[in-house]
Write an enzyme that holds these catalytic residues in place. Sequence first.
Site, PDB file in Angstrom:
ATOM      1  CG  ASP A  95      -2.173   0.518   0.950  1.00 16.03           C
ATOM      2  OD1 ASP A  95      -2.441   1.686   0.511  1.00 16.03           O
ATOM      3  OD2 ASP A  95      -3.441  -0.123   0.989  1.00 16.03           O
ATOM      4  CD  GLU A 145     -10.106   3.776  -0.817  1.00 19.16           C
ATOM      5  OE1 GLU A 145     -10.695   4.542  -0.193  1.00 19.16           O
ATOM      6  OE2 GLU A 145      -8.906   3.195  -0.410  1.00 19.16           O
ATOM      7  CG  HIS A 182      -4.454   2.006  -2.068  1.00 19.28           C
ATOM      8  ND1 HIS A 182      -4.463   2.610  -0.882  1.00 19.28           N
ATOM      9  CD2 HIS A 182      -5.797   1.965  -2.704  1.00 19.28           C
ATOM     10  CE1 HIS A 182      -5.822   2.911  -0.665  1.00 19.28           C
ATOM     11  NE2 HIS A 182      -6.293   2.509  -1.621  1.00 19.28           N
TER      12      HIS A 182
HETATM   13  C1  ACM Z   1     -10.724  -0.353   0.474  1.00 17.61           C
HETATM   14  O1  ACM Z   1     -11.336  -0.257   1.658  1.00 17.61           O
HETATM   15  N1  ACM Z   1     -10.243   0.597   0.065  1.00 17.61           N
HETATM   16  C2  ACM Z   1     -10.930  -1.580  -0.319  1.00 17.61           C
END
Ligand code: ACM
Length: 636
Positions: free
Chosen positions: A206, A347, A280
Amino acid sequence: MIRKPKFLTLLLAAVLLCGSSASAYESQGKFGLIPQPRSLKEGQGSYMFNRFTVAYEPGNAELAGIADLFGQKVTPATGLPFVTVTSPKKANVVFVLAADTTLGAEGYRLSVTPKGVTITAQEPAGIFYGMQTLLQLLPEEIKSPALAEGVAWTVPAVEIADKPRFAWRGMMLDVSRHWFTKEEVKRFIDEMAEYKMNRFHWHLTDDQGWRIRIDALPRLTEVGAWRAPRVGDWWGREPQRPGEAATYGGFYSKADIAEVVEYARRRYVTIMPEIDVPGHSVAALAAYPELACMQAPEAVNVGNKFYGIDENSLCIGGAKTMEYMEKIFAEVAEMFPGEYIHVGGDECFKGFWAKCPKCTKLMREKGLKDVNALQSWFIHEMEGLLKAKGKKLVGWDEIHEGGLTPEATVMSWRGMKGGILAAEQGHHVIMTPDNHCYIDLYQGEPTVEPNTYSMCRLTDSYNWDPVPAGIDPSYIIGGQGNLWAESVPTFRHAEYMAWPRGWALAEVFWTDGQLKDWPGFVRRVEKHFRRADAADVNHARSMYNAIVTTEADSLGTLRVSLATEIPGLEIYYSFDNTIPDLHGLKYTVPVVVPLNASRITVATYRGTEPVGALIRLEVKDLKARAVKSERVIGNI
Ligand code: ACM
Ligand code: ZN
């Protein structure tokens, strides 16, 4: 594979796995099993262990492994001899593999009589789950040598027939935002396996850390696994300063991964690794700036704000991106034997793609109409790449954007709608809706909990059905609890967030929906609190805390409602700055905040025993959280 019982002739009663007798006993918390089994019939008397002799089919390595784990669980506290034998006659626990299609791949029968214990299953996984049930039937002191003196190691006579509702019963741990050692990860896996969870989703990369060694791209961990040390609230942190050493973090070597994979395998847990792309990705971009569209971040993020400001998405049009993906996923596929790899997809900030010459060129060349189509193109590429390695792709529900890839399994987190859409299109779905499955959220009154965001109470985790109305259940392969770690800096706190909500989810994923029973579950949870205490497994008792809600009318009059999440508690409160107890004001109906009161103090009791945290809320905070009321509220 179905095996015939070779070393024991066993007459299997053709009892259908549809009994409903479990809830009557379990609502009294008598057997204290989590998850609740499908069918449970109380027998006469009990069996007492003076030694542990386990028999199983000679030469069966899987059963030997289960017997060995059983020995590891029972000998430290009991101090009793543990041996494996080949003759069932000489055993007090017998593992039997037998054809019984009603049990499926993971079901089992557990028979405890005053003469001994038999666990029967079609497959070793079922024997493993029967063994876990047997462990839960033993006294809680089995968890602690320090408590074990003088304990009689008895198990109540019972006939259980059990099998899971869903094949996918998962827990996710985010090891990027905070670092968890391989020993901690193993402990987490052992704790979830005790509740018959069978999929560990390992969120390995991440913005705040890349945690898995990739030999072909060593900077991913040399650089990406490390960030400047910070404590304090997430997103409120100061970014890494120029010249500051990146000393916080860590990563798993290939040997570490192999060790954890094998540890999980022995507990019938399959690991699904997640490499979260194309968003991410700050850690990857800091390690390999050529993966960025224009300007890679200089350092791994520490928990400071950056989204939409600094790049954190891979440049899809970049010359190196696909080459690096190929290298990464080749090594990941080799390290993890499970059939699924999670590629993230959530995201993803696409704003830099729209401005990037390399991304816009690729969009023109491929005829992609917008950045959503670009993401979808990337996920298609990932699916092809994984397929070539014999793996299936899982992605968060944003992989819908621009169109789903043909064989994707969707992990639905923004509620259930992404999962519903995917199931309607004939895709497999793993349900992890945030309002039920995000166990990083508050689990009770926020002022007495460590800082996080939003709310997912134990009731929210317990009272939901992963199969939405009108959806073909065969597409919903199961669900999962997700422990994101932005606000989880230690393993003790990971446990605090995971349990008991993870136990609730274990029951949602294992137990037939009709057998679920909230008051009975609460009683069983209380037994498991004692087991967790004995095992020194941290857990949250937030279910005992009062729920405080307020309403304000147009004149600013404020009315407070108090409630409890679990049955059988009384609430006492004060507005006069004293500590409420049994002699104070007992809550019965909503109360108007008296003139000039500055705070409310609330306590919960069961009988004469205080059970919840003392909650103190300033009236100004009550006002801030008030919902608007139409009515003019008077004193009632
Ligand atoms: C997430 O909570 N961004 C999968
Ligand atoms: Zn780009």
